[in-house]
Design a protein around this motif. Structure first.
Motif, PDB file in Angstrom:
ATOM      1  N   THR A  43       0.832  -1.209   0.000  1.00  0.00           N
ATOM      2  CA  THR A  43       0.000   0.000   0.000  1.00  0.00           C
ATOM      3  C   THR A  43       0.863   1.255   0.000  1.00  0.00           C
ATOM      4  OG1 THR A  43      -1.788  -1.149   1.170  1.00  0.00           O
ATOM      5  CG2 THR A  43      -1.803   1.257   1.253  1.00  0.00           C
ATOM      6  N   LEU A  44       1.916   1.272   0.820  1.00  0.00           N
ATOM      7  CA  LEU A  44       2.807   2.433   0.860  1.00  0.00           C
ATOM      8  C   LEU A  44       3.490   2.655  -0.481  1.00  0.00           C
ATOM      9  CD1 LEU A  44       4.447   1.952   4.381  1.00  0.00           C
ATOM     10  CD2 LEU A  44       2.804   3.720   3.724  1.00  0.00           C
ATOM     11  N   ALA A  45       3.832   1.558  -1.154  1.00  0.00           N
ATOM     12  CA  ALA A  45       4.505   1.654  -2.450  1.00  0.00           C
ATOM     13  C   ALA A  45       3.525   1.805  -3.611  1.00  0.00           C
ATOM     14  CB  ALA A  45       5.369   0.418  -2.670  1.00  0.00           C
ATOM     15  N   ASN A  46       2.226   1.731  -3.301  1.00  0.00           N
ATOM     16  CA  ASN A  46       1.182   1.805  -4.323  1.00  0.00           C
ATOM     17  C   ASN A  46       1.399   0.735  -5.400  1.00  0.00           C
ATOM     18  OD1 ASN A  46      -1.184   2.805  -5.438  1.00  0.00           O
ATOM     19  ND2 ASN A  46      -0.120   4.319  -6.703  1.00  0.00           N
ATOM     20  N   ARG A  47       1.744  -0.465  -4.931  1.00  0.00           N
ATOM     21  CA  ARG A  47       2.015  -1.595  -5.833  1.00  0.00           C
ATOM     22  C   ARG A  47       1.250  -2.804  -5.319  1.00  0.00           C
ATOM     23  NH1 ARG A  47       7.497  -0.326  -6.957  1.00  0.00           N
ATOM     24  NH2 ARG A  47       8.046  -2.347  -7.853  1.00  0.00           N
ATOM     25  N   ASN A  48       0.846  -3.669  -6.219  1.00  0.00           N
ATOM     26  CA  ASN A  48       0.054  -4.827  -5.818  1.00  0.00           C
ATOM     27  C   ASN A  48       0.889  -5.971  -5.272  1.00  0.00           C
ATOM     28  OD1 ASN A  48      -2.443  -3.717  -6.472  1.00  0.00           O
ATOM     29  ND2 ASN A  48      -2.281  -4.343  -8.614  1.00  0.00           N
ATOM     30  N   ARG A  49       2.077  -6.193  -5.852  1.00  0.00           N
ATOM     31  CA  ARG A  49       2.816  -7.404  -5.501  1.00  0.00           C
ATOM     32  C   ARG A  49       4.301  -7.135  -5.249  1.00  0.00           C
ATOM     33  NH1 ARG A  49       0.644 -12.217  -5.732  1.00  0.00           N
ATOM     34  NH2 ARG A  49       2.661 -13.200  -6.111  1.00  0.00           N
ATOM     35  N   LEU A  50       4.618  -5.982  -4.672  1.00  0.00           N
ATOM     36  CA  LEU A  50       6.015  -5.731  -4.324  1.00  0.00           C
ATOM     37  C   LEU A  50       6.435  -6.711  -3.224  1.00  0.00           C
ATOM     38  CD1 LEU A  50       8.568  -3.965  -4.661  1.00  0.00           C
ATOM     39  CD2 LEU A  50       7.676  -2.513  -2.823  1.00  0.00           C
ATOM     40  N   ALA A  51       5.680  -6.720  -2.138  1.00  0.00           N
ATOM     41  CA  ALA A  51       5.883  -7.705  -1.070  1.00  0.00           C
ATOM     42  C   ALA A  51       4.848  -8.811  -1.247  1.00  0.00           C
ATOM     43  CB  ALA A  51       5.736  -7.046   0.298  1.00  0.00           C
ATOM     44  N   PHE A  52       5.263 -10.043  -1.020  1.00  0.00           N
ATOM     45  CA  PHE A  52       4.390 -11.189  -1.269  1.00  0.00           C
ATOM     46  C   PHE A  52       3.307 -11.280  -0.202  1.00  0.00           C
ATOM     47  CE2 PHE A  52       3.399 -15.794  -0.918  1.00  0.00           C
ATOM     48  CZ  PHE A  52       2.888 -15.952  -2.190  1.00  0.00           C
ATOM     49  N   VAL A  53       2.046 -11.277  -0.656  1.00  0.00           N
ATOM     50  CA  VAL A  53       0.908 -11.448   0.255  1.00  0.00           C
ATOM     51  C   VAL A  53       0.405 -12.873   0.111  1.00  0.00           C
ATOM     52  CG1 VAL A  53      -1.405 -10.668   0.864  1.00  0.00           C
ATOM     53  CG2 VAL A  53       0.279  -9.027   0.017  1.00  0.00           C
ATOM     54  N   SER A  54       0.461 -13.621   1.193  1.00  0.00           N
ATOM     55  CA  SER A  54       0.080 -15.035   1.149  1.00  0.00           C
ATOM     56  C   SER A  54      -1.193 -15.271   1.942  1.00  0.00           C
ATOM     57  CB  SER A  54       1.209 -15.896   1.725  1.00  0.00           C
ATOM     58  OG  SER A  54       0.797 -17.237   1.822  1.00  0.00           O
ATOM     59  N   LYS A  55      -1.995 -16.212   1.475  1.00  0.00           N
ATOM     60  CA  LYS A  55      -3.165 -16.639   2.243  1.00  0.00           C
ATOM     61  C   LYS A  55      -2.744 -17.559   3.393  1.00  0.00           C
ATOM     62  CE  LYS A  55      -6.419 -16.197  -1.588  1.00  0.00           C
ATOM     63  NZ  LYS A  55      -7.375 -16.893  -2.482  1.00  0.00           N
ATOM     64  N   THR A  56      -1.499 -18.007   3.361  1.00  0.00           N
ATOM     65  CA  THR A  56      -0.962 -18.850   4.427  1.00  0.00           C
ATOM     66  C   THR A  56       0.027 -18.045   5.249  1.00  0.00           C
ATOM     67  OG1 THR A  56      -1.135 -20.785   2.989  1.00  0.00           O
ATOM     68  CG2 THR A  56       0.216 -21.012   4.972  1.00  0.00           C
ATOM     69  N   PRO A  57      -0.347 -17.614   6.471  1.00  0.00           N
ATOM     70  CA  PRO A  57       0.582 -16.833   7.294  1.00  0.00           C
ATOM     71  C   PRO A  57       1.872 -17.590   7.545  1.00  0.00           C
ATOM     72  CG  PRO A  57      -1.637 -16.776   8.224  1.00  0.00           C
ATOM     73  CD  PRO A  57      -1.649 -17.805   7.131  1.00  0.00           C
ATOM     74  N   GLY A  58       2.947 -16.840   7.642  1.00  0.00           N
ATOM     75  CA  GLY A  58       4.236 -17.444   7.928  1.00  0.00           C
ATOM     76  C   GLY A  58       5.068 -17.764   6.712  1.00  0.00           C
ATOM     77  N   ARG A  59       4.636 -17.312   5.519  1.00  0.00           N
ATOM     78  CA  ARG A  59       5.358 -17.652   4.308  1.00  0.00           C
ATOM     79  C   ARG A  59       6.623 -16.811   4.112  1.00  0.00           C
ATOM     80  NH1 ARG A  59       2.723 -20.193   0.074  1.00  0.00           N
ATOM     81  NH2 ARG A  59       4.652 -19.820  -1.078  1.00  0.00           N
ATOM     82  N   THR A  60       6.650 -15.610   4.682  1.00  0.00           N
ATOM     83  CA  THR A  60       7.849 -14.780   4.560  1.00  0.00           C
ATOM     84  C   THR A  60       8.906 -15.320   5.526  1.00  0.00           C
ATOM     85  OG1 THR A  60       6.498 -12.851   4.038  1.00  0.00           O
ATOM     86  CG2 THR A  60       8.775 -12.427   4.652  1.00  0.00           C
ATOM     87  N   GLN A  61       9.849 -16.096   4.995  1.00  0.00           N
ATOM     88  CA  GLN A  61      10.803 -16.784   5.857  1.00  0.00           C
ATOM     89  C   GLN A  61      12.199 -16.174   5.767  1.00  0.00           C
ATOM     90  OE1 GLN A  61      10.606 -21.001   5.172  1.00  0.00           O
ATOM     91  NE2 GLN A  61       8.381 -21.048   5.283  1.00  0.00           N
ATOM     92  N   HIS A  62      12.345 -15.105   5.026  1.00  0.00           N
ATOM     93  CA  HIS A  62      13.638 -14.458   4.865  1.00  0.00           C
ATOM     94  C   HIS A  62      13.495 -12.966   5.168  1.00  0.00           C
ATOM     95  CE1 HIS A  62      13.880 -18.117   2.460  1.00  0.00           C
ATOM     96  NE2 HIS A  62      15.195 -18.022   2.494  1.00  0.00           N
ATOM     97  N   ILE A  63      14.629 -12.302   5.313  1.00  0.00           N
ATOM     98  CA  ILE A  63      14.640 -10.839   5.367  1.00  0.00           C
ATOM     99  C   ILE A  63      14.737 -10.345   3.926  1.00  0.00           C
ATOM    100  CG2 ILE A  63      15.891  -8.804   6.137  1.00  0.00           C
ATOM    101  CD1 ILE A  63      16.848 -10.309   8.537  1.00  0.00           C
ATOM    102  N   ASN A  64      13.720  -9.639   3.478  1.00  0.00           N
ATOM    103  CA  ASN A  64      13.669  -9.160   2.100  1.00  0.00           C
ATOM    104  C   ASN A  64      13.955  -7.665   2.039  1.00  0.00           C
ATOM    105  OD1 ASN A  64      12.900 -11.685   0.848  1.00  0.00           O
ATOM    106  ND2 ASN A  64      10.914 -11.414   1.836  1.00  0.00           N
ATOM    107  N   PHE A  65      14.910  -7.299   1.198  1.00  0.00           N
ATOM    108  CA  PHE A  65      15.327  -5.912   1.047  1.00  0.00           C
ATOM    109  C   PHE A  65      14.762  -5.336  -0.248  1.00  0.00           C
ATOM    110  CE2 PHE A  65      18.259  -7.530   4.087  1.00  0.00           C
ATOM    111  CZ  PHE A  65      18.753  -6.456   4.801  1.00  0.00           C
ATOM    112  N   PHE A  66      14.143  -4.143  -0.127  1.00  0.00           N
ATOM    113  CA  PHE A  66      13.649  -3.410  -1.285  1.00  0.00           C
ATOM    114  C   PHE A  66      14.393  -2.076  -1.346  1.00  0.00           C
ATOM    115  CE2 PHE A  66      10.276  -6.150   0.268  1.00  0.00           C
ATOM    116  CZ  PHE A  66       9.924  -6.852  -0.879  1.00  0.00           C
TER     117      PHE A  66
END
Length: 198
Positions: A43-66
């Motif tokens: 939302t802050l970036a006004n982008r749909n898929r910059l950060a991965f949105v999962s229906k399964t919580p806990g999918r972000t398992q790494h530190i992701n740098f943008f």
């Protein structure tokens, strides 16, 4: 145009030894696995898929740098508190998170995401306790504010403000909704302030 719209994926890290070396600054986003952290970043970036949105919580398992402009980074930290994640992975996340939050010199501030219906859970306060000794700023976003009435949301905001006032003086808090785009400008102003004052 917000500078967040310039954000591009830079790297993904699963070990502290692999954290990128740079002379810039970072603003990190943390929160429980179902609090809406990825939606906030998108939302802050006004982008749909910059950060991965999962229906399964806990999918972000790494530190992701943008990467933003001029050696500035938004950092998406692994979501925490999801019971179905295997214990060894949870332990690894906790070690990675605490190491990053407590020792990362380039980290300017932490945006802590909490579902407004379930704020200040034990793991949320643990995150605050990990980060508090650094003396760096924390800004809490009470997400999914659209799920409550305006009065309920404001009452929760007041309660959280009262709680953090004495315990975490470097902390501020606001309402936020990705769905209704509530609080986007306020959150952007806080983060931009951190980036400008680096």
């Amino acid at each position: 145009m917000s500078q967040f719209q310039n954000a591009v994926f830079y790297t993904s890290v699963n070990d502290a030894r692999d954290l990128p070396q740079h002379s810039g600054i970072e603003v990190a986003f943390a929160g429980r696995s179902n609090a809406g952290k990825s939606s906030v970043i998108n939302t802050l970036a006004n982008r749909n898929r910059l950060a991965f949105v999962s229906k399964t919580p806990g999918r972000t398992q790494h530190i992701n740098f943008f990467k933003l402009d001029a050696e500035q980074f938004l950092v998406d930290l692994p979501g925490y508190g999801y019971a179905k994640v295997p214990h060894p992975i949870r332990e690894h996340w906790e070690k990675l998170l605490s190491n990053y939050l407590q020792t990362r010199e380039s980290l300017k501030g932490l945006v802590l995401i909490m579902d407004i219906r379930h704020p200040l859970k034990s793991l949320d306060t643990q995150m605050l306790d990990w980060f508090a000794p650094t003396g760096k700023a924390v800004h809490i976003l009470l997400t999914k504010a659209d799920k409550l009435s305006k009065q309920q949301a404001n009452n929760t905001l007041k309660d959280v403000n009262l709680y953090i006032k004495d315990a975490y003086p470097h902390c501020t808090v606001q309402l936020f909704s990705s769905l209704a785009t509530t609080g986007v400008e306020d959150a952007s102003n806080v983060i931009n302030g951190w980036l400008r004052n680096s």
